[in-house]
Write a protein that holds these residues in place. Structure first.
Motif, PDB file in Angstrom:
ATOM      1  N   ARG A   1       0.281   5.096  -0.535  1.00  0.00           N
ATOM      2  CA  ARG A   1      -1.532   5.633   0.061  1.00  0.00           C
ATOM      3  C   ARG A   1      -0.367   5.902   0.944  1.00  0.00           C
ATOM      4  N   ASP A   2      -1.206   7.542   1.578  1.00  0.00           N
ATOM      5  CA  ASP A   2       0.115   7.948   2.961  1.00  0.00           C
ATOM      6  C   ASP A   2      -0.623   7.314   3.871  1.00  0.00           C
TER       7      ASP A   2
ATOM      8  N   LEU B   1       0.763  -1.353   0.451  1.00  0.00           N
ATOM      9  CA  LEU B   1       0.208   0.305   0.236  1.00  0.00           C
ATOM     10  C   LEU B   1       0.715   0.820   0.055  1.00  0.00           C
TER      11      LEU B   1
ATOM     12  N   THR C   1      -3.800   6.434   5.531  1.00  0.00           N
ATOM     13  CA  THR C   1      -4.534   5.488   5.468  1.00  0.00           C
ATOM     14  C   THR C   1      -4.819   3.703   5.618  1.00  0.00           C
TER      15      THR C   1
ATOM     16  N   SER D   1       8.251   4.604   2.166  1.00  0.00           N
ATOM     17  CA  SER D   1       7.487   5.153   0.628  1.00  0.00           C
ATOM     18  C   SER D   1       8.997   6.056  -0.733  1.00  0.00           C
TER      19      SER D   1
END
Length: 363
Positions: free
Chosen positions: A301-302, A296, A305, A325
């Motif tokens: 996606r942050d 994710l 979330t 990330s």
């Protein structure tokens, strides 16, 4: 009638499986102490008589003598109705075997550190952290009950839990694992990867809590003791629709007999052997949850979330994935290094001419 020791040690007796001492101070008041072992009871009895004779006996400072095992049994009994009761019982057996026979006032930080050190090569840092936390609670409660004056476990360094334990599967590793599982066993693994559910949550699923139309599963009591909803994607919905059902069995995951699938058996007999055959290292069932979260994050996606989808109460638990990330973005930018002029129809030079920069600086 309770067995007693005669002669000069007649104040030592057995009751309830424990050896006690009974004596009177210089003012004639009776005192009793539960000691535990007979040899220790004899020593305590003689020590008390000497203290009274030499007027060094101060009952207000007296702490009863008990062995560690007695306090461990109390801690295990208090945790009998908790969800983690099996883990509490396991930790109780661990410490009982290691230091249970010692008098609780004789235990030193070194005694506890030696147990932790001996287990380091065998278990994870997280398990060591739980083990040390258990014995800390044993001594904390013993302090509250006036059995000891300090907590020796509090002086033992808590093992650090490294983020390197947040192992996740690459696509190639996932394919390797799938190739070692039967087609009927793969859905349990695929569902875990696509939902990020904890092992207990997944194998505790009931059909009356599954909403296939809305793509959602209700977990009535998650790890933080609160209910949560798990969102299902198209893959996980398709997995559930393809599962066999038993008419009178409410559980989602069934064994070949049509009854509830046993988590322990499934892990030991199906999942763990497949992991070994696939040549995967440091892969557990929880690795599948890390795989869900990691993918994710790498998909952009942050963290908030991801936190909600994992059911983390605090974002601190989710921050461990933040570096993924950053690495994914760095990898995307690095792709420009191979972007050649032939691939650039505008003719703009995206490279860096270091010689030109140097010449420009000398003008």
């Amino acid at each position: 009638m309770s067995p007693r020791v005669g002669g000069k040690d007649r104040g030592v007796f057995l009751r309830g499986g424990k050896w006690w001492v009974r004596y009177h101070d210089e003012e004639g008041r009776e005192h009793r102490e539960c000691i535990g072992a007979k040899s220790m009871a004899l020593k305590v009895y003689q020590r008390r008589r000497t203290e009274i004779a030499e007027r060094r006996f101060f009952p207000e400072r007296l702490r009863p003598e008990v062995d560690v095992d007695e306090r461990i049994r109390l801690e295990v009994a208090l945790g009998k109705h908790k969800r983690s009761s099996k883990d509490i019982a396991r930790m109780g057996r661990l410490w009982s075997d290691a230091i249970g026979a010692m008098m609780i006032r004789k235990v030193t930080p070194t005694d506890i550190a030696n147990v932790i050190q001996a287990r380091r090569p065998k278990v994870s840092a997280q398990t060591l952290k739980h083990d040390l936390g258990f014995i800390k609670r044993v001594f904390k409660r013993a302090i509250d009950d006036n059995f000891v004056g300090s907590n020796p476990a509090a002086r033992v360094a808590m093992p650090k839990v490294s983020n390197s334990n947040d192992r996740f599967l690459t696509l190639a590793e996932e394919a390797a694992l799938r190739s070692e599982l039967r087609a009927s066993d793969w859905p349990t693994v695929a569902f875990a990867i696509h939902t990020g559910m904890r092992q207990g949550e997944q194998f505790g699923m009931r059909w009356d809590r599954v909403d296939l139309q809305r793509g959602r599963v209700l977990i009535p009591k998650a790890k933080n003791q609160e209910p949560r909803n798990v969102e299902l994607n198209a893959t996980s919905v398709a997995i559930l629709k393809a599962l066999p059902r038993a008419i009178r069995c409410p559980w989602v995951w069934l064994n070949r007999l049509g009854t509830k699938l046993n988590i322990g058996n499934h892990y030991r007999r199906v999942y763990a052997p497949a992991v070994l055959r696939a040549g995967l290292v440091d892969v557990t069932w929880h690795t599948l949850r890390h795989t869900f979260a990691s993918r994710l994050v790498m998909a952009g996606r942050d963290l908030r979330t991801v936190q909600a989808l994992l059911g983390h109460k605090s974002q601190a638990m989710t921050v461990r994935y933040s570096h993924l990330s950053e690495e994914h973005l760095r990898s995307a930018v690095a792709g420009l290094d191979t972007y050649t002029e032939t691939e650039n129809p505008t003719g703009t030079n995206t490279g860096t001419d270091h010689q030109a920069l140097q010449n420009r600086g000398t003008r």
